[in-house]
Design a protein around this motif. Structure first.
Motif, PDB file in Angstrom:
ATOM      1  N   ASN A  85      -0.073   2.385  -5.043  1.00  0.00           N
ATOM      2  CA  ASN A  85      -0.866   1.990  -6.201  1.00  0.00           C
ATOM      3  C   ASN A  85      -1.774   3.084  -6.740  1.00  0.00           C
ATOM      4  O   ASN A  85      -2.796   2.800  -7.350  1.00  0.00           O
ATOM      5  CB  ASN A  85      -1.682   0.736  -5.850  1.00  0.00           C
ATOM      6  CG  ASN A  85      -0.771  -0.432  -5.542  1.00  0.00           C
ATOM      7  OD1 ASN A  85       0.241  -0.631  -6.202  1.00  0.00           O
ATOM      8  ND2 ASN A  85      -1.102  -1.194  -4.521  1.00  0.00           N
ATOM      9  N   THR A  86      -1.388   4.334  -6.536  1.00  0.00           N
ATOM     10  CA  THR A  86      -2.142   5.455  -7.086  1.00  0.00           C
ATOM     11  C   THR A  86      -1.143   6.423  -7.707  1.00  0.00           C
ATOM     12  O   THR A  86       0.060   6.271  -7.554  1.00  0.00           O
ATOM     13  CB  THR A  86      -2.934   6.202  -5.991  1.00  0.00           C
ATOM     14  OG1 THR A  86      -2.015   6.774  -5.062  1.00  0.00           O
ATOM     15  CG2 THR A  86      -3.893   5.282  -5.270  1.00  0.00           C
ATOM     16  N   THR A  87      -1.669   7.429  -8.378  1.00  0.00           N
ATOM     17  CA  THR A  87      -0.779   8.498  -8.815  1.00  0.00           C
ATOM     18  C   THR A  87      -0.119   9.028  -7.562  1.00  0.00           C
ATOM     19  O   THR A  87      -0.768   9.204  -6.541  1.00  0.00           O
ATOM     20  CB  THR A  87      -1.586   9.610  -9.508  1.00  0.00           C
ATOM     21  OG1 THR A  87      -2.299   9.025 -10.589  1.00  0.00           O
ATOM     22  CG2 THR A  87      -0.669  10.702 -10.024  1.00  0.00           C
ATOM     23  N   SER A  92       0.801  -1.220   0.000  1.00  0.00           N
ATOM     24  CA  SER A  92       0.000   0.000   0.000  1.00  0.00           C
ATOM     25  C   SER A  92       0.830   1.265   0.000  1.00  0.00           C
ATOM     26  O   SER A  92       0.431   2.275  -0.567  1.00  0.00           O
ATOM     27  CB  SER A  92      -0.919   0.032   1.225  1.00  0.00           C
ATOM     28  OG  SER A  92      -1.824  -1.037   1.184  1.00  0.00           O
ATOM     29  N   TYR A 107       1.220   6.684  -1.299  1.00  0.00           N
ATOM     30  CA  TYR A 107       0.420   5.517  -1.640  1.00  0.00           C
ATOM     31  C   TYR A 107       1.028   4.897  -2.889  1.00  0.00           C
ATOM     32  O   TYR A 107       1.236   5.565  -3.893  1.00  0.00           O
ATOM     33  CB  TYR A 107      -1.039   5.908  -1.910  1.00  0.00           C
ATOM     34  CG  TYR A 107      -1.781   6.341  -0.674  1.00  0.00           C
ATOM     35  CD1 TYR A 107      -2.179   5.418   0.285  1.00  0.00           C
ATOM     36  CD2 TYR A 107      -2.086   7.681  -0.470  1.00  0.00           C
ATOM     37  CE1 TYR A 107      -2.857   5.817   1.420  1.00  0.00           C
ATOM     38  CE2 TYR A 107      -2.772   8.089   0.663  1.00  0.00           C
ATOM     39  CZ  TYR A 107      -3.146   7.157   1.601  1.00  0.00           C
ATOM     40  OH  TYR A 107      -3.821   7.555   2.719  1.00  0.00           O
ATOM     41  N   THR A 150       0.512  10.038  -4.509  1.00  0.00           N
ATOM     42  CA  THR A 150      -0.127  10.840  -3.478  1.00  0.00           C
ATOM     43  C   THR A 150       0.731  10.747  -2.232  1.00  0.00           C
ATOM     44  O   THR A 150       0.693   9.745  -1.510  1.00  0.00           O
ATOM     45  CB  THR A 150      -1.549  10.336  -3.193  1.00  0.00           C
ATOM     46  OG1 THR A 150      -2.295  10.364  -4.406  1.00  0.00           O
ATOM     47  CG2 THR A 150      -2.232  11.197  -2.141  1.00  0.00           C
TER      48      THR A 150
END
Length: 109
Positions: free
Chosen positions: A69-71, A47, A67, A73
């Motif tokens: 698995n996101t752009t 994560s 994070y 952040t």
């Protein structure tokens, strides 16, 4: 006994909003290891990621957690007021157990 750096600083922050049993991290570096710019540590749940980054079009480098698995952040930044101006940052543990961020000349940030 081998000294480990756990994501304790991050877990202390994140544990305010989730149960304690979810905050036990197993990812670590030992005193004989370091994290250089371009390398990262990833949480066991995939994560979160700790490493060096440059926000937007900036050439400045920061040590942070984001994070995974996101752009990108970013949720925590170590050297927000003192960026590294090149890609030679290193996160390491001194013999006394202190977590330190070094620049190219090995000066403590």
């Amino acid at each position: 006994m081998e000294t480990h750096l756990f994501f304790a600083f991050f877990c202390a922050w994140i544990c305010l909003s989730i149960p304690l049993e979810s905050c036990i991290a197993v990812d670590s570096i030992r005193m004989d290891q370091s994290i250089s710019d371009g390398e990262t540590l990833v949480s066991s749940g995939q994560s979160f990621e700790l490493g060096f980054f440059s926000p937007g079009s900036s050439k400045n480098r920061y040590l942070g957690i984001w994070y995974k698995n996101t752009t990108q952040t970013v949720v925590w930044v170590a050297n927000r007021n003192n960026p590294i101006v090149d890609s030679y940052g290193v996160l390491t543990i001194f013999n006394n157990g202190a977590l330190v961020l070094l620049n190219q000349t090995k000066s403590v940030i």
